[in-house]
Every structure is written in structure tokens, then in C-alpha cells.
Write a protein that holds these residues in place. Structure first.
Motif, PDB file in Angstrom:
ATOM      1  N   ASP A  57      65.916  49.108  -5.637  1.00 18.83           N
ATOM      2  CA  ASP A  57      66.130  50.002  -6.774  1.00 18.83           C
ATOM      3  C   ASP A  57      65.836  49.283  -8.094  1.00 18.83           C
ATOM      4  N   GLY A  60      61.851  48.346  -8.550  1.00 14.77           N
ATOM      5  CA  GLY A  60      60.851  49.389  -8.791  1.00 14.77           C
ATOM      6  C   GLY A  60      59.910  49.516  -7.609  1.00 14.77           C
ATOM      7  N   ASP A  61      58.876  50.336  -7.781  1.00 13.05           N
ATOM      8  CA  ASP A  61      57.949  50.614  -6.671  1.00 13.05           C
ATOM      9  C   ASP A  61      57.238  49.343  -6.226  1.00 13.05           C
ATOM     10  N   SER A  85      56.113  44.246  -7.762  1.00  8.74           N
ATOM     11  CA  SER A  85      56.501  45.567  -8.254  1.00  8.74           C
ATOM     12  C   SER A  85      56.369  45.544  -9.769  1.00  8.74           C
ATOM     13  N   VAL A  86      56.053  46.661 -10.362  1.00 10.47           N
ATOM     14  CA  VAL A  86      55.818  46.736 -11.808  1.00 10.47           C
ATOM     15  C   VAL A  86      54.782  45.647 -12.103  1.00 10.47           C
ATOM     16  N   ASN A 115      60.928  50.290  -0.336  1.00  8.07           N
ATOM     17  CA  ASN A 115      61.720  51.173  -1.214  1.00  8.07           C
ATOM     18  C   ASN A 115      62.353  52.315  -0.427  1.00  8.07           C
TER      19      ASN A 115
ATOM     20  N   ARG B 105      62.192  45.193 -15.079  1.00  8.40           N
ATOM     21  CA  ARG B 105      62.322  46.083 -16.246  1.00  8.40           C
ATOM     22  C   ARG B 105      63.236  45.530 -17.340  1.00  8.40           C
TER      23      ARG B 105
END
Lengths: 154, 250
Positions: A57, A60-61, A85-86, A115, B105
Motif C-alpha cells: 500500500d 504504490g503500484d 514502484s513510482v 499489490n 511518496r
């Protein structure tokens, strides 16, 4: 709504999943966990390893999984591969020490399994465990859930 | 007390060597590092870890013109870099940036805030998806690598570029949504139209000083193991690999 919750709770119990309302991720009861968010399922000397729902989670993808070679030695707490990912590559660390006996080749064509099914179809490696005593260094599902809760507060 | 950040300033340093240094710093050091490389040497193409050369690069032109193609240890897309590219790399212990969760992120967001300070009052800067933009034009591309206790976030800034160099790159199949259908020249912009080169570097150092205690170090004094003692993930693609890509493309 109440019926749906009851169904979900029964399904979770059958699947041995602990379900929390988001933002908490799912945790499987019979697995062991490490603080770098990998899980291990031990069956005698054989262990299956993957990353947790919390990890997928937050990552990310996943677009790519760098798998180790079969036969490679792995050490508890040390990196054996990576996911992309990202814009990031993130190490995957082994919860156990031993030798890689199988890798999930499906991840080459379908890295998104990490995922969509982190505890089942998204498994990453299988290991012949060299030291079962090391499992005592890992968290159980309850400890890991609490660890993730604390982690999310930061 | 602010954590220490060692600053290494380079100029015209070859990008392959820089990436190798970054990998060794990430994996063998326990210090925080900032590398600023003010332009690399001759042009080179740098792909992310999972990049497939046949999908990303015009292999025939690259072979003809002897452009090196590098696969780096971090994720992300493909860039062509040269003396018009400024590189800024931050390698941090996660515990020294403890309000940033060590995932892609949050790190990206933190970097966006840092550079927001760099460009404050100068330009319409944003972090857009994973790129640094002025308005809706990209001038900086980012990539990361995250280990158990440390992470690296590095950026290639388009100070200036030659349009002809862009022709070595194919249009990527995975593009950010905000790109829409724009080709390279409509999608990117040159930083030199916004501020002087030296000012960008000084402002970046100042922004880092707001969070860290910055100490300048010469490359020779970094005390990082030499290349020969370390197996790097970053590597130069072989001629055979480029020939194989050519075959796929014809």
C-alpha cells in the motif's frame, strides 16, 4: 450494512485475515513478520516470503520485481531483491536465513500481483531455512499490527 | 541539533562514476550525503532499473553516434544527460529525516517542499506527479532507492538541453498524465530561462541548510570504499545489448 459487516468478519475469520477499517492494512494470522514489512510462512524447513499489505500500500503500484537467482543464500534482515514502484527501487529483506529454492516467475510478467495479492499469488521467494531459531526474532500478526499502527502515526 | 549533511560538489563528473559513488554511499556509509554535480561530461542515456532499452531508446542512432546507455540502480524513467544537466542527490538516514516515512511518496513530497523553498518567489514551481515543473513544463526528473535504514533521492535538472539529443529517446509508453500528448519540446523547459546556474546551486544548498548542518567535503576525503571493492547494480549496457535492441526495433 450490518449483514455485510457480519459476512466480511466471517470471511475474514475463515481466511484467517485480521481486518481493520482502512487506514490499517490487512495482516494474516499464521504468518511471521519483520519490521521492514516482509512476511514469512514457515512449513518445517521450507519458508515462503513476500511483502505485507502495509508495504504494498505504501509502495504504490509495483512495476517490476528484481528476483534473486535460485540457489542464492539469504540472511535474516538482509536484502535479497527489490521492487520498483513510482520512481523508486525498494529493497526486499529476508525474514529468514537459508537458500533460495524457488522464485515466483509470475512476477516477471505480472509484478502487480504483489499489490493485488501480497500474501498469496504475490509471494516472492521460497527458502530452505537454515536456522529455525531465528523465527523467534520475528513478530506475530498481533505484534506486527501494533507495529504498523505505531508506524502510521509518524 | 540538526543532523549532519556532507556536501560534495562536483563539476563535469562522469554520470556513471557519480551513480557508482551514490550506490556505494547508500550501501556502505552511515552518513548523510548531498552530491551536486554541475554538468556531466559528454552525453549519456540513463535508464531506470527496469528500463527495456528496445522500448526506450533509438538503438540504431545511439550505436551510430556512440552514446553510452546506462542502467541505474534507482527506479523511474529515461533521461539523456550532458553538460547542460545539473544533478542533485540526497542520501539520508531515515532516522535523520524522521518525519518522512521511508516510502516513495512521502520522500517525493518532502523533496517537493525542499525545492519549493529553492524556487520561492522566482517561478511557478510545483511537484507535479513525480516531476518538478514550472507551470506545466518539466525541468527536473526524480528517482529513488530505498533500503532498510537509508534512502537516496536524486534529480536531474534540465539547465539546458540540445533538441537533437532528445531524438535518441523514444516517446515512453508510460508517461505522466499531465504530459497529455505533448512531444519533448512542448513538455520540458530549460531552467536557464528562470535563474542563473550558480544561484540555483546556492539556493539549493541554503534550502538543505534549513534542515541539516551542512559540511563541505572534497571527493578525495569521502572515505567511501573504492569501486573495485563493490559490486554495483548500475552498469553500462554492452554493444551486444544495443545490437539486440536494434534487431527488435527493425
Amino acid at each position: 450494512m450490518a449483514c455485510r459487516q457480519l459476512w466480511a468478519s466471517r470471511a475474514a475469520s475463515y481466511l484467517r485475515l485480521s481486518l481493520f477499517n482502512r487506514p490499517f492494512s490487512s495482516v494474516v494470522k499464521d504468518l511471521k513478520y519483520c519490521d521492514s514489512h516482509e512476511w514469512v510462512k514457515v512449513d518445517g524447513k521450507s519458508a515462503t516470503v513476500g511483502i505485507t499489505d502495509h508495504a504494498q500500500d505504501h509502495l504504490g503500484d509495483v512495476v517490476y520485481v528484481e528476483l534473486p537467482e535460485v540457489g542464492k543464500s539469504v540472511t535474516q534482515g538482509e536484502s535479497f531483491g527489490a521492487v520498483e514502484s513510482v520512481k523508486a527501487t525498494s529493497d526486499i529483506n529476508s525474514p529468514v536465513s537459508g537458500k533460495v529454492v524457488e522464485v515466483n516467475e509470475e512476477l516477471n510478467s505480472s509484478p502487480g500481483l504483489v499489490n493485488s495479492s501480497p500474501y498469496k499469488d504475490g509471494w516472492i521467494i521460497k527458502v530452505e531455512v537454515s536456522d529455525s531459531g531465528e523465527l523467534n526474532n520475528l513478530m506475530d500478526s498481533e505484534q506486527y499490527s501494533k507495529f504498523c499502527e505505531e508506524d502510521s502515526k509518524h | 541539533m540538526a543532523p549532519l549533511m556532507n556536501l560534495v560538489r562536483l563539476r563535469g563528473f562522469p554520470i556513471l562514476q557519480q551513480l557508482h559513488l551514490e550506490e556505494r554511499m547508500l550501501r556502505t556509509s552511515s552518513a548523510n550525503w548531498c552530491i551536486i554535480n554541475d554538468g556531466t561530461t559528454s552525453p549519456a542515456i540513463v535508464m531506470g532499473l527496469s528500463g527495456k532499452v528496445a522500448e526506450l531508446v533509438e538503438a540504431k542512432s545511439v550505436l551510430r553516434d556512440h552514446i553510452p546507455v546506462i542502467r541505474r540502480f534507482t527506479g523511474g524513467g529515461t533521461v539523456i544527460v550532458d553538460q547542460g544537466t545539473i544533478f542533485v542527490t540526497l542520501i539520508c538516514n531515515k532516522d535523520d529525516v524522521s518525519d518522512v516515512q521511508p516510502f516513495p511518496r512521502p520522500i517525493m513530497s518532502w523533496s517537493g517542499q525542499l525545492y519549493g523553498e529553492v524556487f520561492k518567489g522566482l517561478a511557478d514551481f510545483h511537484l507535479r506527479e513525480n516531476d518538478y515543473v514550472f507551470g506545466d513544463r518539466k525541468f527536473g526528473g526524480n528517482a529513488q532507492s530505498i533500503t532498510k535504514h537509508r534512502w537516496v533521492h536524486h534529480t536531474s535538472f534540465l539547465w539546458d538541453y540540445e533538441v537533437k539529443n532528445m531524438s535518441y529517446l523514444k516517446l515512453p509508453t508510460k508517461a505522466p498524465e499531465y504530459r497529455l500528448t505533448r512531444d519533448h519540446t512542448d513538455f520540458v523547459c530549460r531552467m536557464k530561462e528562470y535563474l542563473p546556474r550558480s544561484e540555483f546551486i546556492e539556493r539549493t544548498i541554503k534550502a538543505i541548510e534549513a534542515q541539516f548542518s551542512v559540511k563541505s567535503i572534497n571527493l578525495e576525503s569521502t572515505d567511501i570504499p573504492s569501486s573495485s571493492e563493490f559490486v554495483h547494480t548500475t552498469r553500462l549496457l554492452t554493444e551486444q545489448e544495443l545490437l539486440d535492441a536494434c534487431t527488435i526495433q527493425t
